[in-house]
Design an enzyme around this catalytic site. Structure first.
Site, PDB file in Angstrom:
ATOM      1  CB  SER A   1     -23.062   8.166 -15.016  1.00  0.00           C
ATOM      2  OG  SER A   1     -22.378   7.546 -13.941  1.00  0.00           O
TER       3      SER A   1
ATOM      4  CG  HIS B   1     -19.475   4.982 -16.306  1.00  0.00           C
ATOM      5  ND1 HIS B   1     -18.415   5.698 -15.775  1.00  0.00           N
ATOM      6  CD2 HIS B   1     -20.588   5.447 -15.665  1.00  0.00           C
ATOM      7  CE1 HIS B   1     -18.859   6.538 -14.863  1.00  0.00           C
ATOM      8  NE2 HIS B   1     -20.178   6.415 -14.786  1.00  0.00           N
TER       9      HIS B   1
END
Length: 267
Positions: free
Chosen positions: A42, A249
């Protein structure tokens, strides 16, 4: 507290690597002469950066992700954006390498965090008491030291075999917290230390294995200096209870100013 590290593995890997070639082609030069393939999890697909490509489905590939931005700035003869949210070293090995060939000129990769369960580690440390956080981080560290090196070897060896002429850049993970900041709420400084140290252990393994196979390392962790969670201008999402998948993230700025710049800095 136990110090994190993989000292013995790092030493043997660096010895096995021998001398690493200097003066190799830059990423821009490499891609200009052939195809570019983006592999990994990711952090490479762009989770947390928004603007997801509809056809990518649950892989959540973003047009704000560093591979997409890099290819836009340095068009190559072909671009295969294979990175996928949730990917492990095994799933990259089993499902993302079909685009590689002897004509592939450039490959980028982030992998290993999902193998070690970093998402669960982060959630555990945010939602649990210090001792539970510490135990979960210790379990991740043991996995990084004992099991992950062989998984990394299998993946990197396969990339080397399938794309023998490619310049390969492996990017590491940014430590989430700035331990010098006193503005963080919800976590003790000891828990933040644990999370940062787990990331350091992962990054040491990434660097050692990459150099063992003659791959370059893009230091995303350095690029995120002064832009960690708790800094005034963070490039990482903190825990998002309404969308936990984006937690920890990179933001769009983290992709563009952090990861992309780390890639551009590789020589």
């Amino acid at each position: 507290m136990k110090k994190f590290g993989i000292t013995a593995y790092v030493a043997s890997a660096l010895l096995a690597a021998g001398t690493v070639l200097t003066g190799a082609a830059t990423p821009a030069t490499a891609a200009a002469n052939g195809g570019y393939v983006s592999l990994g999890d990711s952090y490479s697909s762009g989770v947390g950066a928004g603007n997801y490509i509809a056809s990518s489905g649950s892989c959540n590939r973003s047009t704000n992700a560093y591979p997409y931005l890099w290819n836009a700035a340095h068009p190559s003869s072909s671009f295969n954006f294979n990175a996928c949210s949730g990917a492990t070293t095994d799933s990259v090995l089993g499902g993302q390498l079909s685009s590689l060939s002897s004509s592939t000129a450039f490959v980028t990769l982030t992998a290993g965090g999902n193998d070690a369960g970093f998402s669960d580690v982060m959630r555990t440390c945010i939602l649990s008491i210090r001792s539970v956080c510490h135990d979960r981080v210790m379990a991740a560290d043991r996995f990084i030291e004992s099991t992950l090196p062989a998984k990394m070897d299998r993946l990197y060896s396969a990339i080397k075999a399938k794309a023998p002429n490619a310049k390969v850049v492996v990017l590491n993970y940014p430590m989430p917290y700035d331990l010098g900041s006193n503005t963080c709420a919800g976590l003790t400084n000891d828990s933040r230390y644990d999370l940062d140290e787990a990331t350091k252990g992962m990054n040491r393994l990434i660097s050692a294995t990459a150099r063992k196979y003659g791959f370059s390392v893009g230091d995303a962790d350095y690029a995120f200096s002064y832009h960690r969670i708790c800094n005034g201008d963070p490039w990482l999402h903190s825990l998002n209870v309404s969308d936990t998948g984006v937690s920890y993230h990179p933001t769009p700025d983290g992709q563009r100013l952090g990861y992309l710049q780390a890639l551009n800095a590789v020589r």
